[in-house]
Scaffold this motif. Structure first.
Motif, PDB file in Angstrom:
ATOM      1  N   ILE A  50       0.854  -1.184   0.000  1.00  0.00           N
ATOM      2  CA  ILE A  50       0.000   0.000   0.000  1.00  0.00           C
ATOM      3  C   ILE A  50       0.893   1.239   0.000  1.00  0.00           C
ATOM      4  O   ILE A  50       1.791   1.354   0.836  1.00  0.00           O
ATOM      5  N   ALA A  51       0.651   2.125  -0.930  1.00  0.00           N
ATOM      6  CA  ALA A  51       1.497   3.319  -1.041  1.00  0.00           C
ATOM      7  C   ALA A  51       0.669   4.488  -1.555  1.00  0.00           C
ATOM      8  O   ALA A  51      -0.312   4.288  -2.288  1.00  0.00           O
ATOM      9  N   PRO A  52       1.047   5.717  -1.202  1.00  0.00           N
ATOM     10  CA  PRO A  52       0.344   6.876  -1.761  1.00  0.00           C
ATOM     11  C   PRO A  52       0.543   6.957  -3.266  1.00  0.00           C
ATOM     12  O   PRO A  52       1.650   6.756  -3.773  1.00  0.00           O
ATOM     13  N   PHE A  53      -0.524   7.211  -3.987  1.00  0.00           N
ATOM     14  CA  PHE A  53      -0.437   7.448  -5.422  1.00  0.00           C
ATOM     15  C   PHE A  53      -0.481   8.941  -5.720  1.00  0.00           C
ATOM     16  O   PHE A  53       0.248   9.446  -6.556  1.00  0.00           O
ATOM     17  N   SER A  54      -1.358   9.630  -4.982  1.00  0.00           N
ATOM     18  CA  SER A  54      -1.361  11.095  -5.038  1.00  0.00           C
ATOM     19  C   SER A  54      -1.724  11.613  -3.654  1.00  0.00           C
ATOM     20  O   SER A  54      -2.398  10.932  -2.885  1.00  0.00           O
ATOM     21  N   THR A  55      -1.258  12.824  -3.322  1.00  0.00           N
ATOM     22  CA  THR A  55      -1.488  13.394  -1.996  1.00  0.00           C
ATOM     23  C   THR A  55      -2.034  14.816  -2.136  1.00  0.00           C
ATOM     24  O   THR A  55      -2.039  15.407  -3.222  1.00  0.00           O
ATOM     25  N   HIS A  56      -2.462  15.377  -1.006  1.00  0.00           N
ATOM     26  CA  HIS A  56      -3.003  16.738  -1.023  1.00  0.00           C
ATOM     27  C   HIS A  56      -1.904  17.783  -1.209  1.00  0.00           C
ATOM     28  O   HIS A  56      -2.206  18.967  -1.403  1.00  0.00           O
ATOM     29  N   GLU A  57      -0.652  17.341  -1.141  1.00  0.00           N
ATOM     30  CA  GLU A  57       0.434  18.277  -1.438  1.00  0.00           C
ATOM     31  C   GLU A  57       0.534  18.568  -2.925  1.00  0.00           C
ATOM     32  O   GLU A  57       1.172  19.537  -3.335  1.00  0.00           O
ATOM     33  N   GLU A  58      -0.065  17.709  -3.741  1.00  0.00           N
ATOM     34  CA  GLU A  58      -0.057  17.897  -5.189  1.00  0.00           C
ATOM     35  C   GLU A  58      -1.309  18.676  -5.590  1.00  0.00           C
ATOM     36  O   GLU A  58      -2.412  18.134  -5.563  1.00  0.00           O
ATOM     37  N   LYS A  59      -1.141  19.925  -5.913  1.00  0.00           N
ATOM     38  CA  LYS A  59      -2.277  20.789  -6.266  1.00  0.00           C
ATOM     39  C   LYS A  59      -2.509  20.759  -7.774  1.00  0.00           C
ATOM     40  O   LYS A  59      -1.559  20.684  -8.571  1.00  0.00           O
ATOM     41  N   ARG A  60      -3.792  20.771  -8.145  1.00  0.00           N
ATOM     42  CA  ARG A  60      -4.154  20.844  -9.558  1.00  0.00           C
ATOM     43  C   ARG A  60      -5.061  22.048  -9.773  1.00  0.00           C
ATOM     44  O   ARG A  60      -5.799  22.448  -8.866  1.00  0.00           O
ATOM     45  N   GLU A  61      -5.001  22.594 -10.962  1.00  0.00           N
ATOM     46  CA  GLU A  61      -5.834  23.752 -11.281  1.00  0.00           C
ATOM     47  C   GLU A  61      -6.606  23.470 -12.555  1.00  0.00           C
ATOM     48  O   GLU A  61      -6.022  23.077 -13.577  1.00  0.00           O
ATOM     49  N   VAL A  62      -7.915  23.614 -12.473  1.00  0.00           N
ATOM     50  CA  VAL A  62      -8.782  23.423 -13.625  1.00  0.00           C
ATOM     51  C   VAL A  62      -9.721  24.620 -13.717  1.00  0.00           C
ATOM     52  O   VAL A  62     -10.454  24.915 -12.757  1.00  0.00           O
TER      53      VAL A  62
END
Length: 230
Positions: free
Chosen positions: A25-37
């Motif tokens: 089990i491992a992080p795939f994406s975290t809240h530290e990765e910001k996206r903008e749409v």
């Protein structure tokens, strides 16, 4: 409607039989990765799971122990098999590494004051988890059914039985014999349960433990729950 959780946590590199895949089990994406749409900023957390279909608290599908053509995968098993009347038998007095005999099951049924009925799920409390969790003995030292005692359960017409251990029979020939009793008599079993001590003396209850719909799966993790009515 009291619900009792009977399932182990699925954790990174959790104990498992050496011939089964390790749980990763491992992080795939975290809240530290910001996206903008479209000018809107957000984040999402997603975990990556890599594990076998016999990880954690799980149920075996017939195709796991039945090599004959037409043996059912987990996706072919009726949902009714996983929502049943149930009883719990107290076998916590059995020593580690011991065999559970027909006489043991008969005595436990009498002591529980219940009658195993056709279509039931039968849970077997062996106090194995409390005695061995966190030690190497969790994988090897559990009490186990024999060919004769598994046959006794099958003759009751049950849908399945469940144990705390990683296998229903003692390691070696006995375990394969128990699996083949399930094959030949048309029922199956759950492995890796917890909290069965909370069901001792509670009489009849509802068992709920739906599997994932894995195409052709030889088993599946389940969220096993006891529903105590009244």
């Amino acid at each position: 409607m009291p619900l009792i959780d009977l399932s182990r946590e699925i954790t990174h590199k959790m104990p498992r039989l050496p011939n089964h895949p390790m749980v990763i089990i491992a992080p795939f994406s975290t809240h530290e990765e910001k996206r903008e749409v479209d000018g809107y900023t957000f984040s999402s957390a997603v975990m990556s799971l890599n594990m076998g279909d016999h990880s954690g608290t799980h149920v075996d599908a017939p195709v796991h122990f039945d090599e004959r053509p037409g043996a059912r995968g987990i996706d072919e098993m009726p949902l009714e098999d996983f929502f049943t009347e149930a009883v719990c038998l107290d076998l916590s007095h059995k020593p580690l590494r011991s065999e559970i005999s027909v006489e043991d099951l008969e005595a436990a049924e009498r002591a529980a004051g219940v009658e195993i009925r056709r279509g039931d799920t039968v849970l077997l409390h062996m106090d194995h988890y409390r005695r061995t969790w966190g030690t190497e003995g969790y994988i090897t030292d559990f009490p186990g059914l024999t060919k004769a005692s598994a046959t006794w359960l099958g003759q009751k017409g049950i849908r399945m039985f469940g144990v705390e251990a990683v296998s229903p029979g003692r390691p070696g020939r006995a375990n394969f014999e128990v699996h083949h009793v399930c094959r030949d008599m048309g029922f199956t079993h759950i492995e890796g349960l917890v909290n069965l001590d909370r069901l001792v003396g509670r009489g009849r209850f509802r068992f709920i433990g739906f599997p994932l719909k894995i195409k052709g799966g030889s088993g599946s993790p389940i969220r096993a729950v006891a529903w105590i009515e009244g």
